[in-house]
Design an enzyme around this catalytic site. Structure first.
Site, PDB file in Angstrom:
ATOM      1  N   HIS A 213       0.844  -1.189   0.000  1.00  0.00           N
ATOM      2  CA  HIS A 213       0.000   0.000   0.000  1.00  0.00           C
ATOM      3  C   HIS A 213       0.886   1.248   0.000  1.00  0.00           C
ATOM      4  CE1 HIS A 213      -3.342  -2.441   2.005  1.00  0.00           C
ATOM      5  NE2 HIS A 213      -2.262  -3.122   2.367  1.00  0.00           N
ATOM      6  N   TYR A 214       0.324   2.393  -0.352  1.00  0.00           N
ATOM      7  CA  TYR A 214       0.926   3.660   0.071  1.00  0.00           C
ATOM      8  C   TYR A 214       0.037   4.267   1.150  1.00  0.00           C
ATOM      9  CZ  TYR A 214      -2.005   6.440  -3.319  1.00  0.00           C
ATOM     10  OH  TYR A 214      -3.015   7.042  -4.037  1.00  0.00           O
ATOM     11  N   THR A 215       0.624   5.122   1.983  1.00  0.00           N
ATOM     12  CA  THR A 215      -0.126   5.664   3.107  1.00  0.00           C
ATOM     13  C   THR A 215      -1.162   6.694   2.677  1.00  0.00           C
ATOM     14  OG1 THR A 215       1.685   7.233   3.463  1.00  0.00           O
ATOM     15  CG2 THR A 215       1.668   5.223   4.814  1.00  0.00           C
TER      16      THR A 215
ATOM     17  N   GLU B 298       2.643  -0.876   4.546  1.00  0.00           N
ATOM     18  CA  GLU B 298       2.309   0.501   4.168  1.00  0.00           C
ATOM     19  C   GLU B 298       3.613   1.230   3.856  1.00  0.00           C
ATOM     20  OE1 GLU B 298      -0.456   2.274   3.791  1.00  0.00           O
ATOM     21  OE2 GLU B 298      -2.060   1.045   4.667  1.00  0.00           O
TER      22      GLU B 298
ATOM     23  N   HIS C  76      -2.676  -2.894  -3.317  1.00  0.00           N
ATOM     24  CA  HIS C  76      -4.020  -2.722  -2.770  1.00  0.00           C
ATOM     25  C   HIS C  76      -5.046  -2.580  -3.895  1.00  0.00           C
ATOM     26  CE1 HIS C  76      -6.424  -0.691   0.745  1.00  0.00           C
ATOM     27  NE2 HIS C  76      -6.897  -1.871   0.408  1.00  0.00           N
TER      28      HIS C  76
ATOM     29  N   ASP D 248      -3.765   2.461  -4.852  1.00  0.00           N
ATOM     30  CA  ASP D 248      -2.387   2.398  -4.357  1.00  0.00           C
ATOM     31  C   ASP D 248      -1.791   0.993  -4.507  1.00  0.00           C
ATOM     32  OD1 ASP D 248      -4.377   1.870  -2.212  1.00  0.00           O
ATOM     33  OD2 ASP D 248      -2.635   1.516  -0.957  1.00  0.00           O
TER      34      ASP D 248
END
Length: 263
Positions: A45-47, A110, A152, A162
């Site tokens: 994921h990215y935050t 993340e 994700h 993401d």
């Protein structure tokens, strides 16, 4: 992000599963896995928040109801937040290969990046190096197969975008993590887009389903089909992300299926 703010460093101790993690910030947001087997999926994921400190605070806030196993900062610092044996709350409503409880069947990482809402940018080299090392460690210890390292957006294409088209999936695969093929060149030719229907659309949907995407094979290029095509492009054909299934997208998917069958 200064790796861990002092207020969060006072959380209860957490035993590190990976020797690559330099810090631990225990998130209260986790539960029992509904499967006792070693998790077969690794989800990236990215935050999607303005900075890493805000992301760390949210992932450890009981009111947020979200968490991850690891957080990788832009400077490469790796923070463990949930034991790998526990079910972190990172995937939400999602599916892959017919499995809908992704949280019970995965480890979630993340990666600090503001995302599309806050100024999406390239992931720094030092951060990507840390992600690669962590992924190698996790996949080796849990026997996670290359085709099961996912974004994700792959598992929740209608909801998530993401880690996005700037994430270096090709570099990750070159390091030995994940499945990737050189994307077919973008050219002219037949293409499919939202609103079309018929046997070619059904065949296309069957190919995406065969690879693992949660898509209904109904012969209609509907909103879900467009979302799946877009997610696929973000991961495997990043030069153009438009939800239109052109010859390049179809050929890349075909090559990817062949590569997976050869494993």
């Amino acid at each position: 992000m200064g790796c861990v703010p002092s207020a969060l460093s006072k959380r209860p101790p957490l035993q590190l599963d990976s020797t690559l993690a330099s810090h631990a910030v225990a998130s209260p947001n986790h539960g029992e896995r509904l499967s006792t087997a070693s998790p077969p999926l690794l989800i990236l994921h990215y935050t999607g928040m303005p900075d890493g400190e805000l992301a760390l605070a949210r992932l450890s806030d009981p009111a947020s109801q979200v968490s991850c196993h690891y957080l990788v900062a832009e400077d490469g610092c790796i923070i463990q937040m949930v034991p790998e044996s526990r079910r972190a709350w990172h995937a939400g409503q999602s599916s892959w290969e017919g499995v809908s409880d992704i949280n019970s069947h995965s480890i979630g990482i993340e990666i600090v990046n503001p995302g599309h809402e806050w100024g999406y940018r390239d992931f720094p080299d030092v951060q990507m190096a840390a992600v690669k090392a962590l992924c190698l460690d996790i996949t080796a210890r849990h026997g996670i197969r290359p085709q099961h390292v996912l974004g994700h957006s792959d598992i929740a294409p209608l909801r998530k975008i993401d880690p996005g088209e700037r994430f270096d999936w090709a570099g990750l695969a070159e390091a030995g993590v994940g499945l990737h093929v050189p994307p077919a060149a973008i050219s002219g030719g037949r293409f499919f887009c939202e609103g079309e229907s018929g046997q070619p659309i059904e065949a296309l949907q069957a190919m995406f389903s065969l690879y693992g995407y949660g898509i209904e094979v109904n012969g209609v290029y509907d909103a879900l089909t467009k979302a799946v095509v877009t997610a696929f492009q973000r991961h495997f054909r990043q030069a153009r992300v438009d939800g239109v299934c052109d010859a390049s997208t179809i050929e890349t998917l075909r090559l990817l299926i062949l590569a997976r069958q050869a494993l």
